[in-house]
Design an enzyme around this catalytic site. Structure first.
Site, PDB file in Angstrom:
ATOM      1  N   SER A 174      -7.148   4.090   8.444  1.00 31.71           N
ATOM      2  CA  SER A 174      -7.676   3.938   7.081  1.00 31.71           C
ATOM      3  C   SER A 174      -6.850   2.902   6.309  1.00 31.71           C
ATOM      4  O   SER A 174      -7.391   1.964   5.718  1.00 31.71           O
ATOM      5  CB  SER A 174      -7.632   5.309   6.383  1.00 31.71           C
ATOM      6  N   ARG A 177     -13.662  12.895   5.119  1.00 31.03           N
ATOM      7  CA  ARG A 177     -12.381  13.547   5.479  1.00 31.03           C
ATOM      8  C   ARG A 177     -11.856  14.379   4.320  1.00 31.03           C
ATOM      9  O   ARG A 177     -11.296  15.459   4.514  1.00 31.03           O
ATOM     10  CB  ARG A 177     -11.351  12.483   5.866  1.00 31.03           C
ATOM     11  N   ASP A 217     -14.207   2.769   5.926  1.00 30.28           N
ATOM     12  CA  ASP A 217     -13.166   3.609   5.317  1.00 30.28           C
ATOM     13  C   ASP A 217     -13.715   4.384   4.129  1.00 30.28           C
ATOM     14  O   ASP A 217     -13.388   5.555   3.943  1.00 30.28           O
ATOM     15  CB  ASP A 217     -11.961   2.764   4.880  1.00 30.28           C
ATOM     16  N   HIS A 237       0.845  -1.195   0.000  1.00 33.50           N
ATOM     17  CA  HIS A 237       0.000   0.000   0.000  1.00 33.50           C
ATOM     18  C   HIS A 237       0.875   1.238   0.000  1.00 33.50           C
ATOM     19  O   HIS A 237       1.886   1.291   0.704  1.00 33.50           O
ATOM     20  CB  HIS A 237      -0.890   0.017   1.246  1.00 33.50           C
ATOM     21  N   LYS A 241      -8.044  -1.364   5.751  1.00 31.51           N
ATOM     22  CA  LYS A 241      -8.209  -1.934   4.400  1.00 31.51           C
ATOM     23  C   LYS A 241      -7.294  -3.143   4.227  1.00 31.51           C
ATOM     24  O   LYS A 241      -7.691  -4.156   3.662  1.00 31.51           O
ATOM     25  CB  LYS A 241      -7.810  -0.896   3.340  1.00 31.51           C
TER      26      LYS A 241
HETATM   27  N1  URA Z   1      -4.173   6.560   1.992  1.00 25.58           N
HETATM   28  C1  URA Z   1      -5.204   5.890   2.580  1.00 25.58           C
HETATM   29  O1  URA Z   1      -5.539   4.768   2.194  1.00 25.58           O
HETATM   30  N2  URA Z   1      -5.847   6.473   3.611  1.00 25.58           N
HETATM   31  C2  URA Z   1      -5.520   7.691   4.084  1.00 25.58           C
HETATM   32  O2  URA Z   1      -6.153   8.144   5.010  1.00 25.58           O
HETATM   33  C3  URA Z   1      -4.458   8.388   3.457  1.00 25.58           C
HETATM   34  C4  URA Z   1      -3.790   7.797   2.417  1.00 25.58           C
END
Ligand code: URA
Length: 440
Positions: free
Chosen positions: A183, A168, A161, A82, A187
């Site tokens: 967040s 947000r 999320d 990620h 995931k």
């Molecule tokens: N990437 C994400 O998946 N979530 C965030 O809050 C910021 C960057």
């Protein structure tokens, strides 16, 4: 329990109990808590922060808000990756085929662009015919037969999320450390991989502006992952300059193909190889040094590029467009932007470069906006380069001259040209794992 009291307690600097966090997450996902109360809580968290227990509990409550993927039908150690986001950051589309070509299974769910940052799924959709949302069964089947796959978020994975992020994004509460950590990790945990590599970007094009903040965010995410039995490693990478030369969806697909064939820009190549080597090491393919050598070989033999073509084909994409970029979406108009003076590119406002590409049509100003896959920027000069007056700094692509006017104005203002040469930049700052912080 009342949402009012939860907001008030966080506003006044108290830690929320597990029950209060659960009440908020389930209530907001169910639609029982209105956006204005959720916004108020996010702003209170933005200012007051959350401790490690609160952040970990919020993460798990979010991960459990929807389906948890079961990847057990895919043999081997599944590794996920990620990025916390950046400008020109196409590393997933290079590092994942590289890792797959070394036998590391990757079943990855990626996101779309947000704000000034691009998204892997938008880039993939620039390939004609490619469908990013196969059924769950087909997703697992491709992961088994090709060795790995990247798809978009579909079904009911981490609905908390999805809702949190959308709110947000429009309430100036994205760049809050506990909210980013929860967040990202919710995931990743819901997506089911055994081991997780995080690319935590840092600099004026990233959500974390300083190395110290990036390290702290990495520490929190590594701790959350390790606490739920998922070995997690974070690499802190530079986002004080756009990554590579191309920004924009079809343009970045071209650059991905170049990197996978050994002819991409040096910075993005170096970052992708290191990420892939770390994925391979997490996947049990040997020491980090052995994995570094192995990923280089996969570029040299063409094996990684072949895996990318196979993955694109399995998702219905036209792999011929990878070999022949004229088959990718083509822009209606283009324009070169020239240096107003000679000297050195001393710095670039990377966020502004990303916003220029959004203005050209490569990203969305609002969630529901469409994307022009052909739009974007090819940078000819970046931080550290010498320029003469009138040299081409970049070429812009868009659907109209009016968009080019706006994009060119904004891009030019992102360049800081001076007589002095800046200090050279590094691509990596640190590697954070359960063993601690290793400065690179
Ligand atoms: N990437 C994400 O998946 N979530 C965030 O809050 C910021 C960057």
């Amino acid at each position: 329990m009342r949402m009012y009291d939860i907001i008030e307690r966080k506003r006044d600097g108290f830690a929320l109990s597990d029950e209060e966090i659960d009440f908020f997450v389930t209530g907001y996902v169910a639609g029982d808590i209105p956006d204005y109360q959720a916004s108020a809580l996010f702003m209170a968290i933005f200012f007051q922060g959350m401790d490690a227990r609160e952040t970990a509990h919020l993460t798990m409550a979010m991960a459990r808000s929807g389906d948890m993927l079961d990847l057990s039908s895919i043999p081997g150690i599944k590794v996920d990756k990620h990025s916390t986001g950046g400008v020109g950051d196409k590393t997933t589309l290079v590092a994942v085929p590289l890792a797959i070509s070394l036998g590391v299974p990757v079943a990855k769910i990626s996101g779309r662009g947000l704000g000034h940052t691009g998204g892997t799924i938008d880039k993939m959709e620039a390939i004609p015919g490619l469908a990013v949302a196969p059924s769950r069964e087909r997703f697992l089947e491709i992961a088994r037969t090709v060795g790995g796959v990247v798809v978009g978020q579909s079904g009911n994975l981490d609905p908390a999320d999805k809702k949190f992020y959308a709110l947000r994004d429009v309430t100036a509460t994205v760049d809050s450390m506990p909210l980013i950590a929860s967040s990202v990790m919710s995931k990743k945990i819901a997506a089911g991989a055994d081991r997780i590599l995080l690319e935590v970007t840092c600099g004026n094009g990233a959500f974390m502006k300083s190395v110290d903040d990036a390290i702290e965010l990495s520490r929190q995410m590594v701790e959350i992952g390790e606490n739920v039995g998922r070995t997690t490693v974070a690499l802190i990478t530079d986002m004080g300059v756009p990554l590579g030369a191309c920004i924009g969806n079809a343009l970045e697909i071209r650059e991905v193909c170049d990197v996978l064939q050994g002819r991409g820009p040096a910075d993005v190549t170096e970052v992708c190889l290191e990420l892939a080597a770390n994925m391979a090491e997490l996947g049990g393919k040997g020491t980090l040094d052995a994995c570094r050598t192995a990923v280089r070989e996969q570029i040299g033999t063409g094996a990684a590029y072949a895996k990318f073509c196979e993955m694109v084909g399995a998702l219905g994409g036209d792999a011929a467009a990878l070999a022949d970029p004229t088959l990718l979406p083509q822009p209606a108009c283009s324009r070169a932007v020239h240096a107003p003076r000679g000297g050195f590119i001393y710095a670039m406002d990377t966020e502004r470069v990303g916003t220029s590409s959004v203005v050209l049509g490569a990203g969305r100003a609002k969630k529901e906006d469409g994307i022009d896959y052909a739009a974007g920027i090819v940078l000819a000069k970046k931080t550290g380069d010498a320029v003469g007056e009138g040299d081409t700094l970049a070429t812009l692509y868009a659907a109209s001259e009016a968009l080019l006017d706006d994009g060119a104005r904004m891009l030019l203002s992102a360049y800081d040209i001076r007589d002095e040469r800046p200090e050279p930049r590094c691509h990596f700052y640190a590697r954070v794992s359960r063993d601690g912080v290793e400065y690179l």
